[in-house]
Design a protein around this motif. Structure first.
Motif, short mmCIF file in Angstrom:
data_model
loop_
_atom_site.label_atom_id
_atom_site.label_comp_id
_atom_site.label_asym_id
_atom_site.label_seq_id
_atom_site.Cartn_x
_atom_site.Cartn_y
_atom_site.Cartn_z
N PRO A 145 44.55 23.55 42.80
CA PRO A 145 44.91 22.13 42.92
C PRO A 145 43.73 21.20 42.62
O PRO A 145 43.94 20.12 42.06
N VAL A 171 50.59 26.55 40.41
CA VAL A 171 49.30 27.24 40.38
C VAL A 171 49.53 28.75 40.24
O VAL A 171 50.38 29.32 40.92
N THR B 50 50.27 41.32 41.10
CA THR B 50 50.98 40.99 39.87
C THR B 50 52.36 40.39 40.13
O THR B 50 53.00 39.85 39.24
N SER B 51 52.81 40.48 41.35
CA SER B 51 54.15 40.00 41.66
C SER B 51 54.23 38.48 41.58
O SER B 51 53.24 37.80 41.69
N HIS B 52 55.42 38.00 41.42
CA HIS B 52 55.59 36.57 41.26
C HIS B 52 55.89 35.91 42.60
O HIS B 52 57.02 35.77 43.02
N LEU B 54 55.77 32.89 43.88
CA LEU B 54 56.56 31.67 44.08
C LEU B 54 58.05 31.96 44.17
O LEU B 54 58.75 31.42 45.01
N LYS B 55 58.51 32.86 43.28
CA LYS B 55 59.93 33.22 43.27
C LYS B 55 60.33 33.76 44.63
O LYS B 55 61.41 33.46 45.15
N SER B 73 46.55 35.82 44.95
CA SER B 73 47.70 34.96 45.29
C SER B 73 47.37 33.90 46.33
O SER B 73 48.14 32.98 46.56
N ARG B 74 46.22 34.04 46.97
CA ARG B 74 45.82 33.02 47.95
C ARG B 74 45.81 31.62 47.34
O ARG B 74 46.13 30.64 47.99
N ASP B 75 45.39 31.54 46.08
CA ASP B 75 45.33 30.23 45.44
C ASP B 75 46.71 29.61 45.26
O ASP B 75 46.86 28.40 45.22
N ILE B 76 47.72 30.48 45.13
CA ILE B 76 49.09 29.96 45.01
C ILE B 76 49.51 29.34 46.34
O ILE B 76 50.03 28.23 46.39
N SER B 79 48.09 26.07 46.94
CA SER B 79 48.61 24.97 46.12
C SER B 79 49.97 24.48 46.59
O SER B 79 50.40 23.41 46.24
#
Lengths: 361, 205
Positions: A145, A171, B50-52, B54-55, B73-76, B79
């Motif tokens: 972000p 992201v 590698t998994s998605h 957000l979905k 994935s922490r960054d996801i 966000s």
């Protein structure tokens, strides 16, 4: 020689092409020259890198240029005074679109070829059509972000009068970008090297423009250090800065750029083939698997003899980043002290390093 | 990618707290799932990195997210609240690496709780309980703060409108306030909205 308060040092980095100064300082012996025994610690996530810096697990870290401001303002994390006394690199990001979106741009605009860098307005008809047909919005990914990538993507779209709510911006960690593009989860991304070149080499993406086409010569990665660490160990910080600055200078020559590409490709660093790391380092932007590369001489900048400003954390650069954070609505409900940029961006420490470096060499 | 969401678990999902566990260590996943059997938690597992993510967040709508601190994935997660309109969730992070326990001590954001060392079975439930409780308390504080700020802003507006009215219409303080209150009652508007209209009108003429 200055007296160091500490000689063993942990330095965090994310495996990206522009971690070159850190790797060069280690591999070419600049840290050693300045009396430092530096451990480079590879990190997977910007958030984790930040938390480790905040808590002293890392003594210093390569950070996205807006991150020290975000830390010091307490945006997205507990408020922690982080300063930056050195700009490590300029530019280096690219926007890569899926082959499908590439084709859609050609069809929708009735053109045979896209002039590079891609003008954002060529997306407008696609965005409109998708809306009419009730299809999902175009979806772009960025890395964090509080990153130049995010603001560059927004600025590029806004230059074509596309508002952020007309597209989806999410992201995705750099290492997963190419995979997401391949599986059509996203239509494009803004990321640093080697991931743009990787997508092109794999025939998955089309690099439409670089961050240099959006913002010319603005800081991309900076060195982040706790204010408290600097207060306690100023000489150690100066030695670290001297070593990193010498690495940046070393990176100016093209032969050294090849050498660093080879070093970066090693497993403990990027663990990626040289043919995706080297291009941007020598000013070449791979565009499409079936097209020739584009010359972008400033693609990765670390130092230039004719531009002594490159590594200086000037206040004006901090103000620019702060304005981008404000524009993105990220400072809503956040108290922003008038002198925040002056406390975070520290050209005064840079100047001490410069004097020391000049005296030594 | 593994995603465990069998029908029997779905049936009870409405009453239980859903955990999204992001971890690629199968053994750890199995032991955690075991420990939480017959508890108020139910675990859906997602193998990182590698998994998605957000979905799956969309699909599972977890009440709590448990993640290895070293996962990209922490960054996801970071966000989700920053650039998406997504209600924040408590995030519990664990770390197998030595040296990261200091992180635990200094994270005070209230949104996240760190787990020292590995996920030790007997410690898991208390940690999850604490994370949920802390998160709720934090959200409550945050909401109260927003409300207070709004109330202050609204009081400022009313005050400003009152001063303008006094000056332009030559009224005393009490009369100005009564005029505004009457307008609000007559038109069925909030006092704050009347103040806004008054300010724009009085500043125009």
């Amino acid at each position: 020689m200055i007296k160091l308060e500490q000689t063993e040092f942990t330095l965090g980095f994310i495996p990206l092409t522009d971690s070159a100064p850190l790797v060069a300082a280690k591999e070419m012996g600049f840290f050693e020259k300045w009396g430092l025994d530096v451990k480079l610690q590879k990190q997977n996530s910007w958030a984790t890198l930040r938390d480790k810096l905040h808590t002293g697990v890392l003594d210093a870290a390569q950070m996205l240029a807006p991150m020290p401001l975000a830390s010091s303002l307490g945006v997205g994390c507990p408020k922690t005074a982080v300063i930056t006394p050195l700009v490590l690199s300029l530019n280096g990001n690219g926007i890569t679109l899926s082959q499908q979106l590439h084709n859609e741009i050609l069809t929708e605009n009735n053109i045979n070829q896209i002039t590079l860098p891609l003008a954002g307005y060529l997306l407008r008809s696609i965005i409109k059509k998708r809306k009419v047909q009730n299809r999902p919005k175009l979806r772009f990914a960025t890395v964090f972000p509080y990153s130049c990538h995010f603001y560059q993507l927004r600025d590029w779209l806004s230059s074509a009068q596309i508002t952020p709510d007309e597209v989806d911006i999410i992201v995705v960690p750099p290492v997963n970008m190419v995979g997401h593009l391949a599986s059509d989860d996203i239509d494009g991304f803004c990321v640093g090297g080697p991931w743009n070149a990787q997508a092109v080499r794999a025939g998955i993406g089309f690099t439409a423009l670089t961050s240099y086409d959006i913002w010319q010569d603005s800081p991309e990665k900076v060195l982040g250090i706790l204010q408290a660490f600097y207060d306690e160990k100023p000489n150690t910080v100066l030695a670290l800065l001297c070593a990193l600055k010498e690495a940046c200078i070393w990176l100016e020559d093209t032969p050294n750029r090849f050498e660093i590409a080879r070093l970066l490709s090693q497993q403990q660093y990027l663990d990626a083939p040289v043919d995706v790391i080297a291009p941007s380092l020598i000013g070449s932007c791979l565009t499409d698997i079936s097209s020739p590369p584009r010359a972008v001489p400033s693609y990765n900048q670390f130092y230039r003899t004719d531009d002594i400003l490159i590594n200086i954390p000037e206040h004006v650069r901090g103000e620019w980043l702060l304005s981008k954070m404000l524009n993105a609505g990220q400072l809503h409900n956040i108290e922003v002290p008038d002198d925040i940029v002056k406390t975070v961006f520290r050209p005064d420490i840079y100047e001490q390093m410069r004097v020391l470096l000049t005296a030594k060499n | 990618m593994q995603y465990d969401d069998s029908p029997s678990k779905q049936q009870t999902a409405s009453t239980k707290l859903r955990i999204l566990l992001i971890d690629d260590n199968k053994q750890r996943v199995a032991s955690l799932t075991d420990v939480l059997d017959n508890s108020r938690y139910i675990v859906s597992h997602l193998a990182s990195p590698t998994s998605h993510l957000l979905k799956h967040v969309d699909l599972i709508k977890p009440d709590i997210i448990v993640i290895d601190i070293e996962s990209p994935s922490r960054d996801i997660l970071e966000s989700l609240t920053a650039i998406s309109q997504y209600a924040p969730k408590p995030v519990v992070m664990f770390s197998g690496e030595e040296g990261t326990d200091t992180i635990t001590q200094s994270i005070e954001s209230g949104v996240s709780a760190y787990v020292v060392g590995d996920l030790e079975p007997k410690r898991v439930k208390p940690i999850l309980d604490a994370a949920v409780a802390r998160f709720k308390a934090f959200q409550k504080l945050k909401n109260e703060l927003t409300e207070t700020k709004q109330a202050l802003a609204s009081r400022d507006l009313v005050e400003k409108a009152k001063r303008l009215l006094m000056k332009k219409k030559n009224l005393d303080e009490d009369a100005a306030y009564k005029t505004m209150r009457k307008t609000a009652m007559d038109t069925g508007q909030k006092l704050e909205d009347v103040a806004k209209t008054l300010i724009s009108l009085l500043n125009t003429f």
